[in-house]
Design an enzyme around this catalytic site. Structure first.
Site, PDB file in Angstrom:
ATOM      1  N   SER A 152       0.849  -1.193   0.000  1.00  0.00           N
ATOM      2  CA  SER A 152       0.000   0.000   0.000  1.00  0.00           C
ATOM      3  C   SER A 152       0.880   1.237   0.000  1.00  0.00           C
ATOM      4  O   SER A 152       2.030   1.206   0.477  1.00  0.00           O
ATOM      5  CB  SER A 152      -0.885   0.011   1.244  1.00  0.00           C
ATOM      6  OG  SER A 152      -1.554   1.250   1.394  1.00  0.00           O
ATOM      7  N   TYR A 165      -2.046  -0.415  10.393  1.00  0.00           N
ATOM      8  CA  TYR A 165      -2.140  -0.804   8.985  1.00  0.00           C
ATOM      9  C   TYR A 165      -0.869  -0.403   8.240  1.00  0.00           C
ATOM     10  O   TYR A 165      -0.292  -1.195   7.494  1.00  0.00           O
ATOM     11  CB  TYR A 165      -3.357  -0.151   8.343  1.00  0.00           C
ATOM     12  CG  TYR A 165      -3.516  -0.459   6.875  1.00  0.00           C
ATOM     13  CD1 TYR A 165      -4.077  -1.661   6.458  1.00  0.00           C
ATOM     14  CD2 TYR A 165      -3.110   0.446   5.897  1.00  0.00           C
ATOM     15  CE1 TYR A 165      -4.223  -1.954   5.101  1.00  0.00           C
ATOM     16  CE2 TYR A 165      -3.255   0.167   4.546  1.00  0.00           C
ATOM     17  CZ  TYR A 165      -3.805  -1.040   4.154  1.00  0.00           C
ATOM     18  OH  TYR A 165      -3.935  -1.331   2.820  1.00  0.00           O
ATOM     19  N   LYS A 169       2.043  -2.744   6.265  1.00  0.00           N
ATOM     20  CA  LYS A 169       2.397  -2.594   4.856  1.00  0.00           C
ATOM     21  C   LYS A 169       3.861  -2.189   4.677  1.00  0.00           C
ATOM     22  O   LYS A 169       4.490  -2.564   3.679  1.00  0.00           O
ATOM     23  CB  LYS A 169       1.468  -1.588   4.174  1.00  0.00           C
ATOM     24  CG  LYS A 169       0.010  -2.056   4.124  1.00  0.00           C
ATOM     25  CD  LYS A 169      -0.128  -3.413   3.423  1.00  0.00           C
ATOM     26  CE  LYS A 169      -1.573  -3.846   3.273  1.00  0.00           C
ATOM     27  NZ  LYS A 169      -1.709  -5.126   2.547  1.00  0.00           N
TER      28      LYS A 169
END
Length: 282
Positions: A152, A165, A169
């Site tokens: 991401s 998150y 990533k």
């Protein structure tokens, strides 16, 4: 060789996709079938949804099997690989697509439900799964092999309300790039690793998020097209849209406080998750 088009990569291959019941995972599965894969393995925790996609693909003449696998468990990943091999054989193309997100300040994350689970699904599961299938991929030089890891843009630039998150990533990018270099250094030029770093994609996973300045929300079709073609060509990293690379460059050049000001006041990166709701019921 990596970086050059290889149109025969998919035809006749066995493809495994995690998080394949819906969204981009489903699109990857359908793309593989459309391009002549011999077999497609659809992994997901939602057995019924994955089975429905598999049945539709099978009706088009391509072998497709659904497997209920909870990738947050290394034992389940190991067992899933064994079951997939028994039914479909060794894997030629692996798409590590499964992922989850919770967009809140770090102190609101539950240790087990949010932090541990996010790191397991987003960062550790790709490692566990790749470790299981990699030896056979390395040993079989009869055809090109591919690994596509879905990271991401959040793994390239920090952002409020994305601490866990983003961390997961960042881990994927570091591991994926290191794996690519190790394989190249060891002479495994039949096996290419691609890391995909998209900004927000309109799958519902990031419902409520707002794209930063000049950064449109990607459609799933657009994102899958970019990642898939990059994977086939063996490109090391695919970033979409172009502003992802712009942000990385600006962050690398500007002093931290100057970047913070620009990211917040100009590019509106830091406010992009202010109205995040996520997929309903997730």
């Amino acid at each position: 060789m990596p970086g050059k088009p290889a149109p025969d990569v998919v035809a006749g291959s066995t493809v495994l996709i995690t998080g394949a019941a819906r969204g981009m995972g489903e699109l990857y599965a359908r793309r593989a079938a459309r391009e002549g894969a011999a077999a497609v393995a659809l992994w997901d925790v939602d057995q019924d949804a994955a089975a429905a996609v598999a049945a539709d693909i099978s009706a088009q003449g391509v072998r497709a099997d659904a497997f209920r696998v909870d990738v947050s468990s290394p034992d389940a990943v190991r067992d899933g690989v064994a079951a997939t091999r028994e039914r479909l054989g060794d894997i030629d193309i692996l798409v590590n697509n499964a992922g989850i997100v919770r967009g809140v300040p770090f102190w609101e994350h539950d240790v087990h439900r949010d932090i541990d689970l996010t790191m397991r699904i987003n960062a550790l599961a790709p490692m566990w799964l790749t470790r299981e299938v990699l030896p056979a991929m390395m040993a079989d030089r009869s055809r090109a092999k591919r690994i596509l890891n879905i990271a991401s843009a959040a793994g390239t630039i920090a952002n409020p309300n994305m601490s866990v998150y983003a961390s997961s990533k960042w881990a994927v990018i570091g591991w994926s790039e290191s794996l690519r270099l190790e394989l190249a250094r060891s002479g495994h030029d039949h096996l290419a690793v691609t890391t995909f770093c998209p900004s927000y994609v309109s799958t519902g996973m990031f419902a409520g998020a707002r794209g930063p300045l000049l950064t449109p929300i990607l459609t799933p079709d657009h994102a899958v097209e970019a990642a898939w073609t990059g994977m086939i060509a063996g490109r090391p990293i695919v970033s979409k849209p172009w502003t992802v690379k712009l942000g990385m460059a600006a962050r690398g050049v500007l002093p931290t406080r100057a970047w913070d000001w620009a990211a917040d006041r100009v590019f509106q990166v830091y406010s992009s998750m202010d109205h995040f709701t996520g997929r309903k019921g997730a």
